[in-house]
Design a protein around this motif. Structure first.
Motif, PDB file in Angstrom:
ATOM      1  N   ALA A 386       0.831  -1.203   0.000  1.00 23.19           N
ATOM      2  CA  ALA A 386       0.000   0.000   0.000  1.00 23.19           C
ATOM      3  C   ALA A 386       0.868   1.257   0.000  1.00 23.19           C
ATOM      4  O   ALA A 386       0.568   2.238  -0.702  1.00 23.19           O
ATOM      5  N   GLU A 387       1.957   1.216   0.779  1.00 22.48           N
ATOM      6  CA  GLU A 387       2.869   2.348   0.825  1.00 22.48           C
ATOM      7  C   GLU A 387       3.559   2.541  -0.521  1.00 22.48           C
ATOM      8  O   GLU A 387       3.739   3.678  -0.988  1.00 22.48           O
ATOM      9  N   ARG A 388       3.920   1.419  -1.156  1.00 22.80           N
ATOM     10  CA  ARG A 388       4.553   1.499  -2.471  1.00 22.80           C
ATOM     11  C   ARG A 388       3.592   2.113  -3.491  1.00 22.80           C
ATOM     12  O   ARG A 388       3.979   2.977  -4.302  1.00 22.80           O
ATOM     13  N   LEU A 389       2.328   1.664  -3.437  1.00 21.53           N
ATOM     14  CA  LEU A 389       1.336   2.211  -4.368  1.00 21.53           C
ATOM     15  C   LEU A 389       1.082   3.690  -4.096  1.00 21.53           C
ATOM     16  O   LEU A 389       0.925   4.486  -5.029  1.00 21.53           O
ATOM     17  N   ARG A 390       1.035   4.062  -2.785  1.00 19.76           N
ATOM     18  CA  ARG A 390       0.855   5.477  -2.452  1.00 19.76           C
ATOM     19  C   ARG A 390       2.024   6.309  -2.971  1.00 19.76           C
ATOM     20  O   ARG A 390       1.831   7.399  -3.512  1.00 19.76           O
ATOM     21  N   GLU A 391       3.236   5.780  -2.763  1.00 19.42           N
ATOM     22  CA  GLU A 391       4.418   6.505  -3.220  1.00 19.42           C
ATOM     23  C   GLU A 391       4.449   6.596  -4.748  1.00 19.42           C
ATOM     24  O   GLU A 391       4.788   7.649  -5.314  1.00 19.42           O
ATOM     25  N   GLU A 392       4.071   5.488  -5.386  1.00 24.52           N
ATOM     26  CA  GLU A 392       4.033   5.500  -6.846  1.00 24.52           C
ATOM     27  C   GLU A 392       2.996   6.497  -7.355  1.00 24.52           C
ATOM     28  O   GLU A 392       3.246   7.244  -8.313  1.00 24.52           O
TER      29      GLU A 392
END
Length: 481
Positions: A386-392
């Motif tokens: 989820a953090e990766r998707l938010r950052e992306e």
């Protein structure tokens, strides 16, 4: 019916009951000895359950019951006797066999072996472990320095079929059967048996910590009582008396010897690695609460207080605790500090009697730990994803903002170029132009091409215009020119 009167049973009846209750169960039902029932069955040609039958049945293994063969005997006389007897003979320090000597048993499961007689098998177990095998399976026996006998009947042969049917369902059939088999035979090593190397090394950790323990004699001792210390005591330290530690080491030795053939291991701090998961035991000795007895040091403090009270009004009476806590030799074992998985000494059983069940519960605990670990890892993976998707998305958003701003700036520059060209066109259409005006028109056209991001003409003085940047970040005009 008096205890001395024989009981008449049909041969078919005793056959059915032996296979429903076990030989020991029939003996208890009719108030006689195991050995006598065994002998009567042999004489009447009644088949009896083989060794390991009840253990296999309890753990859901396939078992067979042979049919009752023909016989000229129709009924069986069962005389009553009050006390079963067991026969044990010591061979040497580390071995024993069933033999001619007879020892009367007076208490089931604690003071002596009570479920064997003339029908007992002759069993000798090496490697410092002593076991006695009956028709109900193998029941290990440990011998202490005081010649006390313990029946480690950890998994009762007469437990219901469903007692363990739901246990270890997460294992494949072969591994499950292997664990059940070892759990049914785990035994306590003799006191003089060589300790496991990990236990030998860990003994020094415990003794060193106990030697430096600052708690007063008689103080209550548990891991929670050490919370004020800089570090909590290591496993076994501070919570078990010196006299009971040797017993604990033997219990741990039995568990280690049991798990190693199963591919498990133990750490330097005596945590068990079962199926790659760390399972820890909490072992402590229970304490009795007794009235506190004043010590010599406390007597001196009281005496000093009485003297000070006569001379000083501010004399303060020392405050002593009302109760002392004394180790009573009774052990309690929790798995991973889970009070619902606790094994303890009681009036009818000891911890040693429960090691087979303890071993199975340790496997169950390992599975719970695995599921919890995998759940945590999955939760962490989801959070990271989820953090990766938010950052992306944040990066994509910033890129989109930059591109939009750049487009706006490009459009603004293009609009400016169009305005200049419209102005030039208006000048040219006025028809009243001078030579100076023509030069200005030519200069203006070049400036329109400089503003126009499509042409992007480089100016002799202003250089190239950075069309995508905002008005405040466009090419600066050098002041020195």
């Amino acid at each position: 019916m008096s205890d001395e009167q024989p009981q008449m049973l049909l041969r078919e009846q005793i056959y059915n009951e032996v296979w429903e209750l076990s030989l020991a169960g029939v003996a208890r039902k009719y108030g006689t000895s195991y050995g006598l029932i065994y002998k009567l069955c042999k004489e009447a040609n009644v088949p009896i359950p083989p060794a390991g039958y009840w253990t296999k049945l309890n753990f859901g293994k396939s078992v067979t019951k042979p049919p009752l063969p023909d016989s000229t005997i129709y009924e069986v006389d069962i005389p009553r006797s009050k006390m079963p007897r067991v026969r044990v003979q010591k061979i040497d320090k580390d071995r024993a066999i069933i033999s001619e000597a007879e020892i009367e048993a007076t208490q089931l499961g604690e003071d002596a072996l009570n479920n064997s007689d003339a029908g007992s098998k002759l069993v000798m177990i090496e490697d410092n472990f002593l076991e006695v095998g009956l028709d109900t399976g193998e029941m290990p026996l440990s011998k202490s320095s005081k010649s006390e006998k313990y029946i480690n009947n950890r998994i009762s042969p007469e437990a219901t079929h469903n007692s363990f049917s739901d246990k270890l369902a997460f294992l494949d059939e072969d591994e499950r059967n292997k664990v059940f088999d070892i759990a049914s035979r785990v035994g306590i090593p003799h006191e003089k048996a060589k300790m496991h190397p990990k236990i030998t090394a860990y003994k020094y950790v415990v003794s060193d910590w106990n030697r430096n323990d600052k708690k007063e004699v008689g103080a209550q001792r548990s891991r929670q009582n050490y919370s004020s210390y800089k570090s909590s005591p290591p496993f076994l330290a501070g919570v078990i008396s010196k006299e009971t530690l040797s017993r604990v080491y033997r219990i741990l030795g039995a568990l280690i010897h049991a798990i190693e053939p199963l591919g498990c291991s133990v750490t330097d701090t005596l945590s068990f690695i079962i199926r790659n998961e760390s399972v820890s035991l909490e072992i402590y000795e229970m304490q009795d609460k007794v009235d506190h007895i004043i010590t010599k040091s406390e007597e001196n403090q009281l005496r000093k207080y009485e003297e000070d009270k006569k001379r000083y009004s501010w004399a303060s009476k020392p405050n002593f605790r009302k109760y002392d806590y004394v180790f009573n030799g009774q052990l309690s074992i929790n798995i991973n500090q889970n009070q619902n998985k606790r094994f303890r000494d009681t009036k009818s059983t000891t911890v040693e009697d429960q090691l087979g069940t303890l071993l199975i519960e340790m496997y169950e605990a390992a599975e719970i730990i695995r599921k919890e670990r995998e759940a945590r890892e999955e939760e962490r993976r989801k959070r990271e994803e989820a953090e990766r998707l938010r950052e992306e998305r944040r990066k994509r958003y910033m890129i989109e903002v930059e591109r939009t701003v750049a487009l706006t700036n490009l459009a603004q520059d293009y609009a400016m170029a169009c305005r200049i060209r419209a102005f030039v066109e208006a000048l040219e259409s006025s028809g009243n132009l001078k030579g100076e005006d023509l030069q200005r028109i030519d200069w203006a056209k070049k400036k329109a091409d400089w503003y126009d991001p499509i042409i992007a003409r480089e100016d002799e003085f202003l250089g190239k215009r950075d069309h995508e940047k905002g008005i405040d970040l466009k090419t600066e005009y050098p002041w020195w020119q």
